[in-house]
Scaffold this active site. Structure first.
Site, PDB file in Angstrom:
ATOM      1  N   HIS A   1      -6.801  -5.986  -1.261  1.00  0.00           N
ATOM      2  CA  HIS A   1      -5.713  -5.085  -0.879  1.00  0.00           C
ATOM      3  C   HIS A   1      -4.886  -5.731   0.222  1.00  0.00           C
ATOM      4  O   HIS A   1      -5.072  -5.445   1.416  1.00  0.00           O
ATOM      5  CB  HIS A   1      -6.303  -3.751  -0.425  1.00  0.00           C
ATOM      6  CG  HIS A   1      -5.304  -2.648  -0.265  1.00  0.00           C
ATOM      7  ND1 HIS A   1      -4.602  -2.125  -1.318  1.00  0.00           N
ATOM      8  CD2 HIS A   1      -4.886  -1.965   0.837  1.00  0.00           C
ATOM      9  CE1 HIS A   1      -3.797  -1.165  -0.878  1.00  0.00           C
ATOM     10  NE2 HIS A   1      -3.945  -1.065   0.421  1.00  0.00           N
TER      11      HIS A   1
ATOM     12  N   SER B   1       0.834  -1.193   0.000  1.00  0.00           N
ATOM     13  CA  SER B   1       0.000   0.000   0.000  1.00  0.00           C
ATOM     14  C   SER B   1       0.882   1.262   0.000  1.00  0.00           C
ATOM     15  O   SER B   1       1.730   1.407  -0.880  1.00  0.00           O
ATOM     16  CB  SER B   1      -0.976  -0.039   1.178  1.00  0.00           C
ATOM     17  OG  SER B   1      -1.976   0.933   1.038  1.00  0.00           O
TER      18      SER B   1
ATOM     19  N   ASP C   1      -8.471  -5.734  -5.912  1.00  0.00           N
ATOM     20  CA  ASP C   1      -8.123  -4.653  -4.995  1.00  0.00           C
ATOM     21  C   ASP C   1      -9.001  -3.443  -5.282  1.00  0.00           C
ATOM     22  O   ASP C   1      -8.813  -2.750  -6.287  1.00  0.00           O
ATOM     23  CB  ASP C   1      -6.641  -4.295  -5.154  1.00  0.00           C
ATOM     24  CG  ASP C   1      -6.128  -3.385  -4.047  1.00  0.00           C
ATOM     25  OD1 ASP C   1      -6.953  -2.714  -3.404  1.00  0.00           O
ATOM     26  OD2 ASP C   1      -4.905  -3.344  -3.835  1.00  0.00           O
TER      27      ASP C   1
END
Length: 566
Positions: A331, A190, A300
């Site tokens: 994610h 991320s 995601d």
């Protein structure tokens, strides 16, 4: 291989397992790395490893207080580095270490770091460092959410590992990374995977490879879909994230700067501007000297696949050495549970940081983890695909619309926006006309077709309002039931000719827009049907445009274009 590590090999080397590996000069003769089957082996004691926190002089003043920001760097390295062993470094930089359950704010060193990297790499002869982004956890300054200060935070740590920057311990005594070979590989998930992409575009010496996982390559595309904000990103998002990650010690002095971040996002128009352009790392692909192992989940919904797809295209155009790993999750870090994948990352680091000839660059470039546990590998990605056009056709027998291989008659179809319509309603019962969507189906496939890359939906339309989103959904149908929404895309129709300047629509006037769909690698099996669904607002996906009303689509010039292979 970095110059400092090459020098270490000249100073003293040993052969272990038939592979030349670096050690300290012969006079010290510490234990060396052990290589078997082209991979470093876990021979160093993780529990005996040295842990320390240093503060690196960043050379910047992000909070404007007149003092240079110090960047907190938490280090763990094999005990043998105290007696001469030099090692490469796996770097994990993040703004989120402040929320760790470990007490990072006052820099009490935790027993374990925040990911699997230390447990995996330290026993194999690496240092692992965690870098607090400026303004967060133990570092000075203000968070800037994707700005050049983010990049400088991690770059300063790389400079320190290469002897180009100074650092001190908490008592002010100098901290020198004389145990470092200078070779660095960055990895993270991320935001922590975004920082490696930003640092790589600087071409900094010493950064040999990056492994971005579920990462952002351009912040505009993270928050916006061609002129309209994604859901949750339309209310001063950069400001809210900055306040979230900011260390409490810096909240007051950074408050005005964080407000400015919210102002710069320009939520009122959601257009591209200088703020977002500065946070586009893809435009620096020509300066990338590091190799790239790109990892992303195809479902995601946070960091959408647009981020990996467009970055892949950018680095491919520059000939950057690269590898791709796509999984069917959301994610997340797939290597948290995939030990085979974790070893692939390890061999990647071994090759790029220790110059181990393990053949990983001769293996398939792309690994695709598909639904149901199937894994496919491909020598290159996307590989030899054909750009295939499907033209929008009028209603068939009992159907709302069809996808044709050639343009059909000049027919118009209309729908009315429904702000509360859910995606299930948009995509279900595809052969039934509904007032709030249009759907087009291709014939049932007689051979499986693989989508590899990003498709587009080119739509000729007019609206009854001066503003409307247009949203396209690429759907896999099985026996009339939506198996999966494969890809999505949307555009603010006001941005039909420019992302930087929106122009109100003239009701009844025809415009053409190209909706960019999210890149995917997906197989449509025999017997399935490819479907395209068109709507205006999509409240589960986008910020709602209250002005949207009616839309009429001119079918003959409108088309869906997909990169397909059989």
């Amino acid at each position: 291989m970095s110059r400092s590590f090459a020098a270490a090999l000249v100073a003293g080397a040993m052969t272990v397992g038939g592979v030349l590996v670096g050690t300290a000069p012969a006079t010290a003769a510490p234990p060396g790395l052990v290589i078997e089957n082209g991979a470093t082996q876990p021979v160093f004691d993780r529990d005996a490893a040295i842990q320390e926190t240093v503060y690196v002089n960043s050379g910047m003043d992000s909070d404007g207080d007149g003092s240079t920001d110090r960047i907190a760097v938490l280090v763990i390295r094999p005990e043998e580095t105290e007696t001469g062993l030099q090692v490469a470094t796996v770097m994990h930089a993040s703004p989120y270490f402040g929320d760790s359950t470990a007490p990072r704010g006052n820099l009490i060193v935790p027993a374990h770091f925040t990911a699997w990297y230390d447990d995996y790499f330290v026993p194999r002869g690496y240092a692992v460092v965690e870098v607090d982004m400026q303004g967060t956890a133990g570092s000075d300054g203000c968070a800037t959410i994707g700005g050049p200060e983010d990049v400088r935070s991690a770059s300063a740590a790389i400079d320190w590992l290469n002897g180009r920057a100074t650092a001190t311990y908490s008592d002010g005594t100098p901290a020198v990374a004389d145990w470092s070979t200078g070779s660095v590989g960055m990895i993270g998930v991320s935001y922590a995977g975004t920082l490696p992409i930003g640092v790589a575009e600087t071409g900094i010496d010493g950064l040999e490879t990056i492994v971005p996982i579920a990462s952002i390559s351009a912040w505009y595309d993270y928050a916006r879909a061609q002129g309209i904000a994604y859901g949750g990103f339309g209310s001063r998002y950069p400001e809210s994230l900055a306040r979230y990650v900011s260390s409490p010690a810096h909240d007051a002095e950074c408050a005005a700067r964080y407000t400015a971040l919210g102002d710069s996002a320009d939520d009122a128009t959601a257009d591209m501007n200088a703020f977002w352009q500065q946070r586009d790392y893809r435009d620096g692909a020509a300066s990338v000297d590091a190799s790239v192992f790109l990892v992303h989940g195809q479902q995601d919904g946070n960091t959408k696949t647009t981020q990996f797809g467009r970055y892949w295209d950018a680095i491919a155009a520059q000939g950057v050495p690269r590898k791709l790993w796509l999984h069917d999750g959301a994610h997340t870090d797939p290597f948290g549970s995939d030990l085979t994948g974790r070893d692939t990352v390890g061999r990647w680091m071994d090759h790029w940081l220790y110059d181990i000839a393990n053949g990983i660059m001769d293996e398939p470039q792309a690994t695709i983890k598909r639904p149901g546990g199937v894994t496919n590998t491909y020598p290159s990605w996307p590989g030899p695909v054909t750009s295939t056009d499907f033209y929008l056709g009028g209603p068939g027998t009992g159907a709302a619309g069809t996808l044709l291989t050639a343009p059909g008659p000049a027919v118009n179809q209309s729908f009315t926006d429904s702000r509360g319509q859910l995606e299930f309603a948009m995509t279900s019962q595809p052969e039934t006309a509904k007032p709030n969507r249009l759907v087009y189906l291709a014939p049932a496939l007689t051979t499986a077709r693989r989508l590899a890359g990003a498709g587009t939906a080119e739509v000729r339309f007019s609206a009854t309002s001066t503003s409307t989103p247009l949203t396209a959904l690429l759907v896999h149908y099985t026996d009339g039931v939506p198996t999966r929404v494969v890809s999505r895309g949307a555009i603010d129709a006001k941005n039909h000719s420019s992302l930087t300047t929106g122009t109100p629509l003239t009701p009844g006037t025809a415009y053409t827009v190209t909706i960019r769909l999210e890149p995917k690698d997906y197989v449509f099996p025999v017997g399935s049907r490819i479907g395209l669904v068109l709507v205006a607002n999509h409240g589960e996906y986008l910020t709602t445009d209250m002005s949207a009303a009616g839309v009429t689509v001119q079918l003959s010039p409108s088309r869906l274009t997909l990169p397909l292979t059989s």
